[in-house]
Design a protein around this motif. Structure first.
Motif, PDB file in Angstrom:
ATOM      1  N   ASN A  14       0.848  -1.192   0.000  1.00  0.00           N
ATOM      2  CA  ASN A  14       0.000   0.000   0.000  1.00  0.00           C
ATOM      3  C   ASN A  14       0.884   1.242   0.000  1.00  0.00           C
ATOM      4  N   LEU A  15       0.500   2.226  -0.799  1.00  0.00           N
ATOM      5  CA  LEU A  15       1.237   3.484  -0.878  1.00  0.00           C
ATOM      6  C   LEU A  15       0.306   4.656  -0.617  1.00  0.00           C
ATOM      7  N   THR A  16       0.852   5.713  -0.033  1.00  0.00           N
ATOM      8  CA  THR A  16       0.179   7.005   0.037  1.00  0.00           C
ATOM      9  C   THR A  16       1.098   8.010  -0.642  1.00  0.00           C
ATOM     10  N   VAL A  17       0.514   9.018  -1.288  1.00  0.00           N
ATOM     11  CA  VAL A  17       1.297  10.053  -1.954  1.00  0.00           C
ATOM     12  C   VAL A  17       0.810  11.392  -1.422  1.00  0.00           C
ATOM     13  N   THR A  18       1.712  12.116  -0.775  1.00  0.00           N
ATOM     14  CA  THR A  18       1.378  13.401  -0.165  1.00  0.00           C
ATOM     15  C   THR A  18       0.763  14.348  -1.193  1.00  0.00           C
ATOM     16  N   ASN A  19      -0.335  14.977  -0.818  1.00  0.00           N
ATOM     17  CA  ASN A  19      -1.053  15.972  -1.639  1.00  0.00           C
ATOM     18  C   ASN A  19      -1.649  15.415  -2.927  1.00  0.00           C
ATOM     19  N   LEU A  20      -1.627  14.100  -3.108  1.00  0.00           N
ATOM     20  CA  LEU A  20      -2.204  13.509  -4.308  1.00  0.00           C
ATOM     21  C   LEU A  20      -3.123  12.346  -3.947  1.00  0.00           C
ATOM     22  N   TYR A  21      -2.598  11.395  -3.193  1.00  0.00           N
ATOM     23  CA  TYR A  21      -3.376  10.244  -2.730  1.00  0.00           C
ATOM     24  C   TYR A  21      -3.156  10.053  -1.230  1.00  0.00           C
ATOM     25  N   TRP A  82       0.264  10.237 -10.999  1.00  0.00           N
ATOM     26  CA  TRP A  82       1.380  10.689 -10.157  1.00  0.00           C
ATOM     27  C   TRP A  82       2.520  11.183 -11.046  1.00  0.00           C
ATOM     28  N   PHE A  83       2.908  10.373 -12.018  1.00  0.00           N
ATOM     29  CA  PHE A  83       3.973  10.745 -12.949  1.00  0.00           C
ATOM     30  C   PHE A  83       3.638  12.039 -13.688  1.00  0.00           C
ATOM     31  N   LEU A  84       2.439  12.102 -14.256  1.00  0.00           N
ATOM     32  CA  LEU A  84       2.033  13.269 -15.038  1.00  0.00           C
ATOM     33  C   LEU A  84       1.953  14.523 -14.171  1.00  0.00           C
ATOM     34  N   THR A  85       1.454  14.388 -12.945  1.00  0.00           N
ATOM     35  CA  THR A  85       1.356  15.535 -12.036  1.00  0.00           C
ATOM     36  C   THR A  85       2.738  16.065 -11.688  1.00  0.00           C
ATOM     37  N   GLN A  86       3.682  15.167 -11.423  1.00  0.00           N
ATOM     38  CA  GLN A  86       5.052  15.610 -11.141  1.00  0.00           C
ATOM     39  C   GLN A  86       5.645  16.326 -12.352  1.00  0.00           C
ATOM     40  N   ARG A  87       5.404  15.756 -13.503  1.00  0.00           N
ATOM     41  CA  ARG A  87       5.987  16.304 -14.740  1.00  0.00           C
ATOM     42  C   ARG A  87       5.397  17.669 -15.089  1.00  0.00           C
ATOM     43  N   ILE A  92       7.995  17.381  -6.957  1.00  0.00           N
ATOM     44  CA  ILE A  92       8.083  16.010  -6.461  1.00  0.00           C
ATOM     45  C   ILE A  92       6.965  15.795  -5.444  1.00  0.00           C
ATOM     46  N   PHE A  93       6.260  14.682  -5.580  1.00  0.00           N
ATOM     47  CA  PHE A  93       5.226  14.303  -4.624  1.00  0.00           C
ATOM     48  C   PHE A  93       5.729  13.076  -3.875  1.00  0.00           C
ATOM     49  N   ARG A  94       6.093  13.270  -2.631  1.00  0.00           N
ATOM     50  CA  ARG A  94       6.687  12.189  -1.838  1.00  0.00           C
ATOM     51  C   ARG A  94       5.642  11.164  -1.420  1.00  0.00           C
ATOM     52  N   CYS A  95       6.129   9.956  -1.159  1.00  0.00           N
ATOM     53  CA  CYS A  95       5.214   8.864  -0.813  1.00  0.00           C
ATOM     54  C   CYS A  95       5.725   8.097   0.398  1.00  0.00           C
ATOM     55  N   ASN A  96       4.820   7.356   0.989  1.00  0.00           N
ATOM     56  CA  ASN A  96       5.116   6.421   2.067  1.00  0.00           C
ATOM     57  C   ASN A  96       4.421   5.115   1.724  1.00  0.00           C
ATOM     58  N   GLY A  97       4.897   4.033   2.281  1.00  0.00           N
ATOM     59  CA  GLY A  97       4.292   2.754   1.956  1.00  0.00           C
ATOM     60  C   GLY A  97       4.472   1.718   3.040  1.00  0.00           C
ATOM     61  N   VAL A  98       3.726   0.637   2.865  1.00  0.00           N
ATOM     62  CA  VAL A  98       3.824  -0.520   3.756  1.00  0.00           C
ATOM     63  C   VAL A  98       3.791  -1.772   2.888  1.00  0.00           C
ATOM     64  N   ILE A  99       4.769  -2.637   3.109  1.00  0.00           N
ATOM     65  CA  ILE A  99       4.782  -3.949   2.467  1.00  0.00           C
ATOM     66  C   ILE A  99       4.632  -4.983   3.566  1.00  0.00           C
ATOM     67  N   ILE A 100       3.673  -5.885   3.403  1.00  0.00           N
ATOM     68  CA  ILE A 100       3.482  -6.978   4.356  1.00  0.00           C
ATOM     69  C   ILE A 100       3.785  -8.285   3.640  1.00  0.00           C
ATOM     70  N   LEU A 101       4.696  -9.053   4.225  1.00  0.00           N
ATOM     71  CA  LEU A 101       5.054 -10.375   3.725  1.00  0.00           C
ATOM     72  C   LEU A 101       4.649 -11.402   4.778  1.00  0.00           C
ATOM     73  N   PRO A 102       3.376 -11.842   4.750  1.00  0.00           N
ATOM     74  CA  PRO A 102       2.890 -12.774   5.776  1.00  0.00           C
ATOM     75  C   PRO A 102       3.701 -14.064   5.857  1.00  0.00           C
ATOM     76  N   SER A 103       4.203 -14.537   4.734  1.00  0.00           N
ATOM     77  CA  SER A 103       4.947 -15.797   4.732  1.00  0.00           C
ATOM     78  C   SER A 103       6.198 -15.722   5.615  1.00  0.00           C
ATOM     79  N   ASN A 112       9.208   8.345   3.094  1.00  0.00           N
ATOM     80  CA  ASN A 112       9.710   9.513   2.380  1.00  0.00           C
ATOM     81  C   ASN A 112      10.319   9.149   1.025  1.00  0.00           C
ATOM     82  N   GLY A 113       9.545   8.443   0.213  1.00  0.00           N
ATOM     83  CA  GLY A 113      10.026   7.998  -1.087  1.00  0.00           C
ATOM     84  C   GLY A 113       9.776   9.003  -2.195  1.00  0.00           C
ATOM     85  N   ILE A 114      10.541   8.836  -3.269  1.00  0.00           N
ATOM     86  CA  ILE A 114      10.408   9.672  -4.464  1.00  0.00           C
ATOM     87  C   ILE A 114      10.287   8.757  -5.673  1.00  0.00           C
ATOM     88  N   LEU A 115       9.230   8.968  -6.459  1.00  0.00           N
ATOM     89  CA  LEU A 115       9.067   8.233  -7.714  1.00  0.00           C
ATOM     90  C   LEU A 115      10.115   8.758  -8.693  1.00  0.00           C
TER      91      LEU A 115
END
Length: 147
Positions: A14-21, A82-87, A92-103, A112-115
């Motif tokens: 799951n990702l969130t994008v500041t000021n966009l999503y 997201w790409f088009l809005t940045q362009r 830059i619209f920074r993002c945060n995310g969560v990866i869950i690996l149940p296995s 604080n990621g950057i596409l």
């Protein structure tokens, strides 16, 4: 004895994008053979002295994360916007995310990621080919997870 397996079919991203999503979105329809690649992260810089001694120091290395989606993925619309809005905004619209690996019983918090890269259009062969994107993370924090 460990109950962990190596399946990745049950992972969630799951990702969130500041000021966009700000409410976020779930990534869906990954390439079957390659959901994502986590690049190696350099943690030291080393130099050899004139007399043969090795010296080094800590460095903050890059955290590159490449994901692979099918061109039919509903996630593509989020990434295209997201790409088009940045362009178009030259911002830059920074993002945060969560990866869950149940296995593995692990949760990774991505901060604080950057596409950096997005494939604007899929390559076409006999069928449309998977699309890759790259997000550079400032930090990734692992923790234990149980459903």
């Amino acid at each position: 004895m460990s109950s962990q397996t190596i399946t990745s079919a049950d992972c969630t991203i799951n990702l969130t994008v500041t000021n966009l999503y700000p409410s976020g979105f779930a990534m869906q329809e990954f390439e079957a053979q390659n959901i994502f690649d986590m690049g190696d992260t350099e943690v030291a810089e080393t130099l050899r002295t004139a007399d043969g001694k090795l010296v080094g120091g800590f460095v903050f290395g890059d955290l590159p994360w490449t994901f692979h989606l099918m061109p039919s993925s509903p996630t593509r619309a989020y990434l295209d916007t997201w790409f088009l809005t940045q362009r178009t905004s030259l911002a830059i619209f920074r993002c945060n995310g969560v990866i869950i690996l149940p296995s593995l019983g692990k949760k990774y918090t991505l901060t604080n990621g950057i596409l950096k890269n997005w494939k604007v259009m899929p390559s076409a062969a006999r069928v449309l080919q998977p699309m890759a994107g790259l997000i550079e993370w400032e930090s990734i924090t692992p923790e234990d997870y149980s459903a």
